[in-house]
Design a protein around this motif. Sequence first.
Motif, mmCIF file in Angstrom:
data_model
loop_
_atom_site.group_PDB
_atom_site.id
_atom_site.type_symbol
_atom_site.label_atom_id
_atom_site.label_comp_id
_atom_site.label_asym_id
_atom_site.label_seq_id
_atom_site.Cartn_x
_atom_site.Cartn_y
_atom_site.Cartn_z
ATOM 1 N N ASP A 23 0.832 -1.205 0.000
ATOM 2 C CA ASP A 23 0.000 0.000 0.000
ATOM 3 C C ASP A 23 0.865 1.253 0.000
ATOM 4 O O ASP A 23 0.595 2.205 -0.740
ATOM 5 N N GLU A 24 1.894 1.243 0.821
ATOM 6 C CA GLU A 24 2.772 2.408 0.896
ATOM 7 C C GLU A 24 3.487 2.639 -0.433
ATOM 8 O O GLU A 24 3.588 3.778 -0.902
ATOM 9 N N ALA A 25 3.935 1.583 -1.074
ATOM 10 C CA ALA A 25 4.600 1.715 -2.372
ATOM 11 C C ALA A 25 3.633 2.243 -3.433
ATOM 12 O O ALA A 25 3.994 3.111 -4.236
ATOM 13 N N LEU A 26 2.403 1.754 -3.434
ATOM 14 C CA LEU A 26 1.394 2.240 -4.376
ATOM 15 C C LEU A 26 1.107 3.728 -4.154
ATOM 16 O O LEU A 26 0.959 4.501 -5.101
ATOM 17 N N TYR A 27 1.025 4.125 -2.904
ATOM 18 C CA TYR A 27 0.765 5.521 -2.563
ATOM 19 C C TYR A 27 1.888 6.418 -3.077
ATOM 20 O O TYR A 27 1.638 7.436 -3.722
ATOM 21 N N LEU A 28 3.130 6.034 -2.823
ATOM 22 C CA LEU A 28 4.260 6.848 -3.275
ATOM 23 C C LEU A 28 4.320 6.887 -4.803
ATOM 24 O O LEU A 28 4.647 7.924 -5.390
ATOM 25 N N ASP A 29 3.966 5.793 -5.454
ATOM 26 C CA ASP A 29 3.900 5.774 -6.910
ATOM 27 C C ASP A 29 2.832 6.752 -7.415
ATOM 28 O O ASP A 29 3.054 7.488 -8.369
ATOM 29 N N LEU A 30 1.689 6.767 -6.751
ATOM 30 C CA LEU A 30 0.626 7.694 -7.146
ATOM 31 C C LEU A 30 1.081 9.143 -6.992
ATOM 32 O O LEU A 30 0.787 9.983 -7.845
ATOM 33 N N LEU A 31 1.827 9.446 -5.939
ATOM 34 C CA LEU A 31 2.327 10.811 -5.774
ATOM 35 C C LEU A 31 3.178 11.218 -6.975
ATOM 36 O O LEU A 31 3.092 12.353 -7.450
ATOM 37 N N GLY A 32 3.968 10.300 -7.490
ATOM 38 C CA GLY A 32 4.764 10.588 -8.687
ATOM 39 C C GLY A 32 3.877 10.896 -9.883
ATOM 40 O O GLY A 32 4.160 11.811 -10.658
ATOM 41 N N ARG A 33 2.795 10.152 -10.031
ATOM 42 C CA ARG A 33 1.856 10.408 -11.130
ATOM 43 C C ARG A 33 1.163 11.759 -10.974
ATOM 44 O O ARG A 33 0.934 12.469 -11.950
ATOM 45 N N VAL A 34 0.820 12.094 -9.744
ATOM 46 C CA VAL A 34 0.172 13.385 -9.487
ATOM 47 C C VAL A 34 1.125 14.517 -9.858
ATOM 48 O O VAL A 34 0.730 15.501 -10.490
ATOM 49 N N ALA A 35 2.388 14.373 -9.503
ATOM 50 C CA ALA A 35 3.377 15.414 -9.814
ATOM 51 C C ALA A 35 3.554 15.604 -11.318
ATOM 52 O O ALA A 35 3.901 16.688 -11.764
ATOM 53 N N ALA A 36 3.293 14.572 -12.090
ATOM 54 C CA ALA A 36 3.461 14.654 -13.548
ATOM 55 C C ALA A 36 2.250 15.285 -14.241
ATOM 56 O O ALA A 36 2.321 15.601 -15.427
ATOM 57 N N ARG A 37 1.176 15.474 -13.531
ATOM 58 C CA ARG A 37 -0.042 16.047 -14.147
ATOM 59 C C ARG A 37 0.212 17.466 -14.627
ATOM 60 O O ARG A 37 0.938 18.223 -13.996
ATOM 61 N N GLN A 38 -0.444 17.804 -15.707
ATOM 62 C CA GLN A 38 -0.353 19.162 -16.254
ATOM 63 C C GLN A 38 -1.700 19.885 -16.224
ATOM 64 O O GLN A 38 -1.768 21.062 -16.547
ATOM 65 N N ASP A 39 -2.759 19.163 -15.876
ATOM 66 C CA ASP A 39 -4.099 19.738 -15.844
ATOM 67 C C ASP A 39 -4.546 19.944 -14.403
ATOM 68 O O ASP A 39 -4.158 19.177 -13.517
ATOM 69 N N PRO A 40 -5.410 20.932 -14.152
ATOM 70 C CA PRO A 40 -5.926 21.161 -12.795
ATOM 71 C C PRO A 40 -6.655 19.934 -12.246
ATOM 72 O O PRO A 40 -7.267 19.167 -12.997
#
Length: 129
Positions: A23-40
């Motif tokens: 779960d912790e690894a999935l969460y940290l991976d999601l944070l990386g995806r969020v940081a890559a977003r370009q849309d609001p």
Amino acid sequence: MFTFETIDDVIWMRLLNDVTPTDEALYLDLLGRVAARQDPFALVSIIDISGGVVTHATRREQNLWFKRNRDQLGRLCWGMARVRPNVDPARNDDAFVRAVPFPTRRLLREEDVPPLLSQWRAAYAESTS
């Protein structure tokens, strides 16, 4: 168990029941995806854990992520609702509120999220037009 889904421009994150290293690894991976977003976008974090704990290492990585991405989050994230059904509403969360560059509120119930998101979405749209 950690799950997430994106519905329109809202990222829903749920950490329910037991916390595992996966779960912790999935969460940290999601944070990386969020940081890559370009849309609001907005974030909804629902945490209702009955077993296990989020490790110090994961909390540290999360804090570093917020610091690294603060400027981008300030431009793109129009709000974060934090649903915590088992946290005393009187418990102070001012430090977190001051640390993030977007509106955030802790709620007891998930059903309180949609009206709050509507408010924040309208305020963001007005501020960027």
